[in-house]
Motif scaffolding. Structure first.
Motif, PDB file in Angstrom:
ATOM      1  N   ALA A 109       0.844  -1.205   0.000  1.00 17.65           N
ATOM      2  CA  ALA A 109       0.000   0.000   0.000  1.00 17.65           C
ATOM      3  C   ALA A 109       0.876   1.251   0.000  1.00 17.65           C
ATOM      4  CB  ALA A 109      -0.922  -0.003   1.223  1.00 17.65           C
ATOM      5  N   LEU A 110       1.927   1.250   0.805  1.00 19.08           N
ATOM      6  CA  LEU A 110       2.850   2.396   0.813  1.00 19.08           C
ATOM      7  C   LEU A 110       3.495   2.596  -0.556  1.00 19.08           C
ATOM      8  CD1 LEU A 110       4.834   2.263   4.184  1.00 19.08           C
ATOM      9  CD2 LEU A 110       3.358   4.091   3.370  1.00 19.08           C
ATOM     10  N   GLU A 111       3.941   1.490  -1.141  1.00 25.10           N
ATOM     11  CA  GLU A 111       4.591   1.553  -2.447  1.00 25.10           C
ATOM     12  C   GLU A 111       3.656   2.124  -3.507  1.00 25.10           C
ATOM     13  OE1 GLU A 111       5.594  -1.864  -5.459  1.00 25.10           O
ATOM     14  OE2 GLU A 111       7.115  -1.816  -3.883  1.00 25.10           O
ATOM     15  N   GLN A 112       2.392   1.802  -3.407  1.00 26.33           N
ATOM     16  CA  GLN A 112       1.392   2.285  -4.363  1.00 26.33           C
ATOM     17  C   GLN A 112       0.803   3.627  -3.937  1.00 26.33           C
ATOM     18  OE1 GLN A 112      -1.555  -0.793  -4.929  1.00 26.33           O
ATOM     19  NE2 GLN A 112      -0.014  -2.329  -5.423  1.00 26.33           N
ATOM     20  N   ARG A 113       1.391   4.234  -2.905  1.00 28.43           N
ATOM     21  CA  ARG A 113       0.949   5.528  -2.383  1.00 28.43           C
ATOM     22  C   ARG A 113      -0.530   5.512  -1.981  1.00 28.43           C
ATOM     23  NH1 ARG A 113       5.401   8.322  -3.018  1.00 28.43           N
ATOM     24  NH2 ARG A 113       6.599   8.366  -4.911  1.00 28.43           N
ATOM     25  N   ARG A 114      -0.925   4.414  -1.407  1.00 28.00           N
ATOM     26  CA  ARG A 114      -2.284   4.283  -0.892  1.00 28.00           C
ATOM     27  C   ARG A 114      -2.246   4.435   0.625  1.00 28.00           C
ATOM     28  NH1 ARG A 114      -6.010   1.796  -4.490  1.00 28.00           N
ATOM     29  NH2 ARG A 114      -5.006   1.137  -6.402  1.00 28.00           N
ATOM     30  N   GLU A 115      -3.419   4.578   1.183  1.00 32.30           N
ATOM     31  CA  GLU A 115      -3.507   4.723   2.628  1.00 32.30           C
ATOM     32  C   GLU A 115      -3.058   3.437   3.323  1.00 32.30           C
ATOM     33  OE1 GLU A 115      -6.833   5.292   6.153  1.00 32.30           O
ATOM     34  OE2 GLU A 115      -7.477   5.253   4.063  1.00 32.30           O
ATOM     35  N   VAL A 116      -2.194   3.607   4.328  1.00 33.07           N
ATOM     36  CA  VAL A 116      -1.814   2.479   5.170  1.00 33.07           C
ATOM     37  C   VAL A 116      -2.833   2.432   6.300  1.00 33.07           C
ATOM     38  CG1 VAL A 116      -0.053   1.507   6.680  1.00 33.07           C
ATOM     39  CG2 VAL A 116       0.621   2.724   4.602  1.00 33.07           C
ATOM     40  N   LYS A 117      -3.579   1.364   6.329  1.00 33.26           N
ATOM     41  CA  LYS A 117      -4.645   1.245   7.321  1.00 33.26           C
ATOM     42  C   LYS A 117      -4.055   0.873   8.681  1.00 33.26           C
ATOM     43  CE  LYS A 117      -8.040  -0.272   3.861  1.00 33.26           C
ATOM     44  NZ  LYS A 117      -7.513   0.393   2.755  1.00 33.26           N
ATOM     45  N   GLY A 118      -4.597   1.475   9.709  1.00 30.16           N
ATOM     46  CA  GLY A 118      -4.193   1.112  11.060  1.00 30.16           C
ATOM     47  C   GLY A 118      -4.738  -0.257  11.414  1.00 30.16           C
ATOM     48  N   ALA A 119      -4.416  -0.699  12.606  1.00 33.19           N
ATOM     49  CA  ALA A 119      -4.872  -2.012  13.049  1.00 33.19           C
ATOM     50  C   ALA A 119      -6.398  -2.046  13.112  1.00 33.19           C
ATOM     51  CB  ALA A 119      -4.278  -2.340  14.413  1.00 33.19           C
ATOM     52  N   SER A 120      -6.964  -3.123  12.589  1.00 33.93           N
ATOM     53  CA  SER A 120      -8.420  -3.310  12.646  1.00 33.93           C
ATOM     54  C   SER A 120      -8.796  -3.850  14.023  1.00 33.93           C
ATOM     55  CB  SER A 120      -8.863  -4.309  11.572  1.00 33.93           C
ATOM     56  OG  SER A 120      -8.446  -5.614  11.932  1.00 33.93           O
ATOM     57  N   ILE A 121     -10.070  -3.911  14.288  1.00 31.77           N
ATOM     58  CA  ILE A 121     -10.532  -4.465  15.564  1.00 31.77           C
ATOM     59  C   ILE A 121     -10.083  -5.918  15.705  1.00 31.77           C
ATOM     60  CG2 ILE A 121     -12.824  -5.096  14.698  1.00 31.77           C
ATOM     61  CD1 ILE A 121     -11.955  -3.912  18.271  1.00 31.77           C
ATOM     62  N   TRP A 122     -10.114  -6.674  14.595  1.00 32.51           N
ATOM     63  CA  TRP A 122      -9.682  -8.071  14.664  1.00 32.51           C
ATOM     64  C   TRP A 122      -8.175  -8.184  14.847  1.00 32.51           C
ATOM     65  CZ3 TRP A 122     -12.375 -11.909  16.185  1.00 32.51           C
ATOM     66  CH2 TRP A 122     -13.753 -11.867  16.044  1.00 32.51           C
ATOM     67  N   GLY A 123      -7.437  -7.254  14.277  1.00 31.07           N
ATOM     68  CA  GLY A 123      -5.997  -7.222  14.515  1.00 31.07           C
ATOM     69  C   GLY A 123      -5.697  -6.938  15.981  1.00 31.07           C
ATOM     70  N   LYS A 124      -6.492  -6.047  16.579  1.00 26.93           N
ATOM     71  CA  LYS A 124      -6.309  -5.723  18.000  1.00 26.93           C
ATOM     72  C   LYS A 124      -6.712  -6.902  18.886  1.00 26.93           C
ATOM     73  CE  LYS A 124      -6.754  -0.798  17.297  1.00 26.93           C
ATOM     74  NZ  LYS A 124      -7.425   0.430  17.635  1.00 26.93           N
ATOM     75  N   ILE A 125      -7.789  -7.581  18.515  1.00 24.58           N
ATOM     76  CA  ILE A 125      -8.202  -8.771  19.275  1.00 24.58           C
ATOM     77  C   ILE A 125      -7.117  -9.846  19.176  1.00 24.58           C
ATOM     78  CG2 ILE A 125      -9.841 -10.705  19.284  1.00 24.58           C
ATOM     79  CD1 ILE A 125     -12.014  -8.599  18.487  1.00 24.58           C
ATOM     80  N   LYS A 126      -6.597 -10.052  17.981  1.00 26.94           N
ATOM     81  CA  LYS A 126      -5.524 -11.032  17.777  1.00 26.94           C
ATOM     82  C   LYS A 126      -4.326 -10.689  18.648  1.00 26.94           C
ATOM     83  CE  LYS A 126      -2.379 -10.260  15.351  1.00 26.94           C
ATOM     84  NZ  LYS A 126      -0.996  -9.831  15.634  1.00 26.94           N
TER      85      LYS A 126
END
Length: 177
Positions: A109-126
């Motif tokens: 996403a960074l390479e394509q100059r797109r938004e880097v998404k923060g951690a999702s709720i499931w990422g936080k639960i994990k």
């Protein structure tokens, strides 16, 4: 990178990894010492994100390095647990593959100059489940217990589920390849 409190907390979390490993792998050290270090490093994960949002200091560095610091800390702890035979290696492989996959999606996403998404709720639960599981395993208090087994398999399920979710979230990045 801006030097600010949230970013310093992220960098400190990375810096304590070798200290944690040395203490955990040293048989002469009481398990409480590496457990406290792991817990403090894990709790700092909450505070760096909270402070970054509260003080309006959210940055691309933080979005990328915060989860990467978590991955480094958790991966180091998981490998040490497998090395000491307190966790099956296949579980460590699942967790680490998930971490590489999600980090790769963010880097694309960074390479394509797109938004880097923060951690999702499931990422936080994990992350919460993994850090709880690791803490329980480090402590050695619940060895071979139902609690330990439930934490391990809930962590694996959350890791897989969140990997699928991140893949869906970054499908536009994957289509561009």
């Amino acid at each position: 990178m801006r030097i600010n409190t949230p970013n310093v907390l992220v960098l400190l979390r990375v810096a304590v990894i070798p200290v944690y490993l040395f203490l955990y792998l040293n048989e002469d050290i009481v398990r409480l010492v590496p457990l406290v270090i792991f817990l403090v490093a894990s709790i700092s994960d909450f505070f760096d994100g909270y402070l970054a949002r509260k003080w309006n200091m959210v940055s691309n560095f933080g979005k990328l390095m915060d989860p990467l610091a978590d991955k480094m800390l958790v991966s180091a702890a998981l490998v040490a647990l497998a090395y000491t035979q307190n966790l099956d290696a296949w579980i460590v492989v699942v967790f680490i593959c998930r971490e590489f996959w999600v980090t790769s999606l963010r880097m694309l996403a960074l390479e394509q100059r797109r938004e880097v998404k923060g951690a999702s709720i499931w990422g936080k639960i994990k992350t919460t489940l993994q850090m709880t599981m690791i803490s329980v395993l480090i402590s050695g208090i619940f060895t071979d217990s139902l609690l330990e087994l439930v934490l391990i398999y809930l962590s694996v399920a959350a890791a897989i589920f969140s990997a699928v979710q991140y893949t869906r979230d970054y499908k536009d990045v994957l289509i561009e390849l």
